[in-house]
Design a protein around this motif. Structure first.
Motif, PDB file in Angstrom:
ATOM      1  N   UNK A   1      52.056 -39.711  73.005  1.00  0.00           N
ATOM      2  CA  UNK A   1      52.654 -41.370  73.092  1.00  0.00           C
ATOM      3  C   UNK A   1      54.069 -40.628  72.558  1.00  0.00           C
ATOM      4  N   UNK A   2      54.781 -39.311  71.860  1.00  0.00           N
ATOM      5  CA  UNK A   2      56.118 -39.170  72.663  1.00  0.00           C
ATOM      6  C   UNK A   2      56.567 -37.868  71.329  1.00  0.00           C
ATOM      7  N   UNK A   3      57.902 -37.653  72.041  1.00  0.00           N
ATOM      8  CA  UNK A   3      57.919 -36.872  70.961  1.00  0.00           C
ATOM      9  C   UNK A   3      59.591 -36.845  70.151  1.00  0.00           C
ATOM     10  N   UNK A   4      59.299 -37.174  69.202  1.00  0.00           N
ATOM     11  CA  UNK A   4      60.298 -37.122  68.035  1.00  0.00           C
ATOM     12  C   UNK A   4      61.606 -36.067  67.722  1.00  0.00           C
ATOM     13  N   UNK A   5      62.542 -36.228  68.578  1.00  0.00           N
ATOM     14  CA  UNK A   5      63.422 -34.966  68.103  1.00  0.00           C
ATOM     15  C   UNK A   5      64.283 -35.712  67.349  1.00  0.00           C
ATOM     16  N   UNK A   6      64.509 -34.440  66.439  1.00  0.00           N
ATOM     17  CA  UNK A   6      64.989 -35.207  65.149  1.00  0.00           C
ATOM     18  C   UNK A   6      64.417 -35.642  63.970  1.00  0.00           C
ATOM     19  N   UNK A   7      65.303 -35.607  62.311  1.00  0.00           N
ATOM     20  CA  UNK A   7      64.837 -35.625  61.519  1.00  0.00           C
ATOM     21  C   UNK A   7      64.868 -37.479  60.650  1.00  0.00           C
ATOM     22  N   UNK A   8      63.414 -37.501  60.380  1.00  0.00           N
ATOM     23  CA  UNK A   8      63.761 -39.253  59.800  1.00  0.00           C
ATOM     24  C   UNK A   8      63.280 -39.557  58.845  1.00  0.00           C
ATOM     25  N   UNK A   9      63.102 -40.658  58.388  1.00  0.00           N
ATOM     26  CA  UNK A   9      62.369 -40.595  56.789  1.00  0.00           C
ATOM     27  C   UNK A   9      61.078 -41.561  57.446  1.00  0.00           C
ATOM     28  N   UNK A  10      60.190 -39.872  57.717  1.00  0.00           N
ATOM     29  CA  UNK A  10      58.011 -40.749  57.820  1.00  0.00           C
ATOM     30  C   UNK A  10      58.141 -41.972  57.037  1.00  0.00           C
ATOM     31  N   UNK A  11      58.098 -41.575  56.064  1.00  0.00           N
ATOM     32  CA  UNK A  11      57.538 -42.573  54.752  1.00  0.00           C
ATOM     33  C   UNK A  11      57.658 -43.680  54.551  1.00  0.00           C
ATOM     34  N   UNK A  12      59.224 -44.363  55.030  1.00  0.00           N
ATOM     35  CA  UNK A  12      59.678 -45.201  55.522  1.00  0.00           C
ATOM     36  C   UNK A  12      59.652 -46.615  56.301  1.00  0.00           C
ATOM     37  N   UNK A  13      60.459 -47.215  56.438  1.00  0.00           N
ATOM     38  CA  UNK A  13      59.994 -48.333  57.788  1.00  0.00           C
ATOM     39  C   UNK A  13      60.488 -47.606  59.003  1.00  0.00           C
ATOM     40  N   UNK A  14      61.663 -46.831  58.786  1.00  0.00           N
ATOM     41  CA  UNK A  14      62.260 -46.116  59.830  1.00  0.00           C
ATOM     42  C   UNK A  14      60.780 -45.090  60.367  1.00  0.00           C
ATOM     43  N   UNK A  15      60.656 -44.455  59.845  1.00  0.00           N
ATOM     44  CA  UNK A  15      59.335 -43.707  60.453  1.00  0.00           C
ATOM     45  C   UNK A  15      57.447 -44.365  61.078  1.00  0.00           C
ATOM     46  N   UNK A  16      58.095 -45.908  59.900  1.00  0.00           N
ATOM     47  CA  UNK A  16      56.490 -46.216  60.145  1.00  0.00           C
ATOM     48  C   UNK A  16      56.786 -47.400  61.789  1.00  0.00           C
ATOM     49  N   UNK A  17      57.482 -47.590  62.048  1.00  0.00           N
ATOM     50  CA  UNK A  17      57.677 -48.324  63.213  1.00  0.00           C
ATOM     51  C   UNK A  17      57.302 -46.917  64.785  1.00  0.00           C
ATOM     52  N   UNK A  18      57.704 -46.215  64.105  1.00  0.00           N
ATOM     53  CA  UNK A  18      56.960 -44.949  64.936  1.00  0.00           C
ATOM     54  C   UNK A  18      55.456 -45.263  65.256  1.00  0.00           C
ATOM     55  N   UNK A  19      54.837 -44.456  64.062  1.00  0.00           N
ATOM     56  CA  UNK A  19      53.520 -43.982  63.599  1.00  0.00           C
ATOM     57  C   UNK A  19      52.419 -45.067  63.905  1.00  0.00           C
ATOM     58  N   UNK A  20      52.742 -46.147  63.490  1.00  0.00           N
ATOM     59  CA  UNK A  20      51.502 -47.765  62.802  1.00  0.00           C
ATOM     60  C   UNK A  20      51.113 -48.230  64.528  1.00  0.00           C
ATOM     61  N   UNK A  21      52.340 -47.987  65.169  1.00  0.00           N
ATOM     62  CA  UNK A  21      51.675 -48.631  66.788  1.00  0.00           C
ATOM     63  C   UNK A  21      50.210 -47.847  67.024  1.00  0.00           C
ATOM     64  N   UNK A  22      50.383 -46.438  66.757  1.00  0.00           N
ATOM     65  CA  UNK A  22      49.333 -45.300  67.268  1.00  0.00           C
ATOM     66  C   UNK A  22      48.307 -45.283  66.551  1.00  0.00           C
TER      67      UNK A  22
END
Length: 181
Positions: free
Chosen positions: A151-172
């Protein structure tokens, strides 16, 4: 003062990403590159440091995050605990593979031991995996849905366990047809 090549590369990579984990919404420290519908998906047998084989077709039914990182990359090291937390919390629905760029087995083993990393770590000895996926910024994380679609490639770091990361992986987790409605 003379800097080692890895230090220079790490500084250049961090500088190119802007502030990592910045609270500002306008510049979150990462971007998401879409994966074209006609882009080929690199396939192959990935083998982790423990000798376990990982194949994307075998992982269908689970979300897969392929995290490309290096020990010299400070943003990579900074996001690793969140990736591990997420992988442990979502272990029934998700697999996170940490793909290390061009570092020796010993260097990776020292990192794993020092940090207590439990994620499966795959060595990209020559950088061929990174090249096949078009990875040029570290860290970068490939997002693969439960149907095995990139679905895509995230370039850069983020908090994958927090809400920001969840917005990216939950739709998957949702079937592709459900996302289009």
């Amino acid at each position: 003062m003379r800097m080692k090549r890895r230090q220079v590369l790490g500084l250049l990579g961090a500088a190119s990403m802007g502030p990592v984990m910045a609270p500002a919404v306008a510049n979150p420290g990462y971007d998401v590159q879409p994966w074209g519908a006609k882009q080929a998906v690199p396939v192959g047998d990935l083998v982790d440091l423990e000798g376990q084989h990982w194949s994307l077709p075998d992982l269908r039914g689970r979300v897969v995050l392929l995290n490309f990182w290096a020990g010299w990359c400070e943003p990579c090291r900074a996001e690793m605990p969140a990736l591990q937390t997420l992988a442990a919390r979502e272990s029934q629905r998700m697999v996170v593979l940490a793909i290390n760029l061009k570092e020796s087995f010993d260097a990776i083993a020292r990192f794993v031991q020092a940090t207590g990393l439990m994620l499966p770590v795959v060595r990209d000895v020559q950088g061929e995996l990174a090249k096949a996926w078009g990875i040029r910024i570290y860290p970068s994380t490939v997002l693969i849905d439960t149907e095995g679609q990139v679905r895509g490639i995230v370039r850069g770091a983020l908090d994958w366990a927090g809400p920001e990361g969840e917005r990216l992986w939950r739709p998957l987790l949702q079937p592709q047809g459900a996302r289009k409605r």
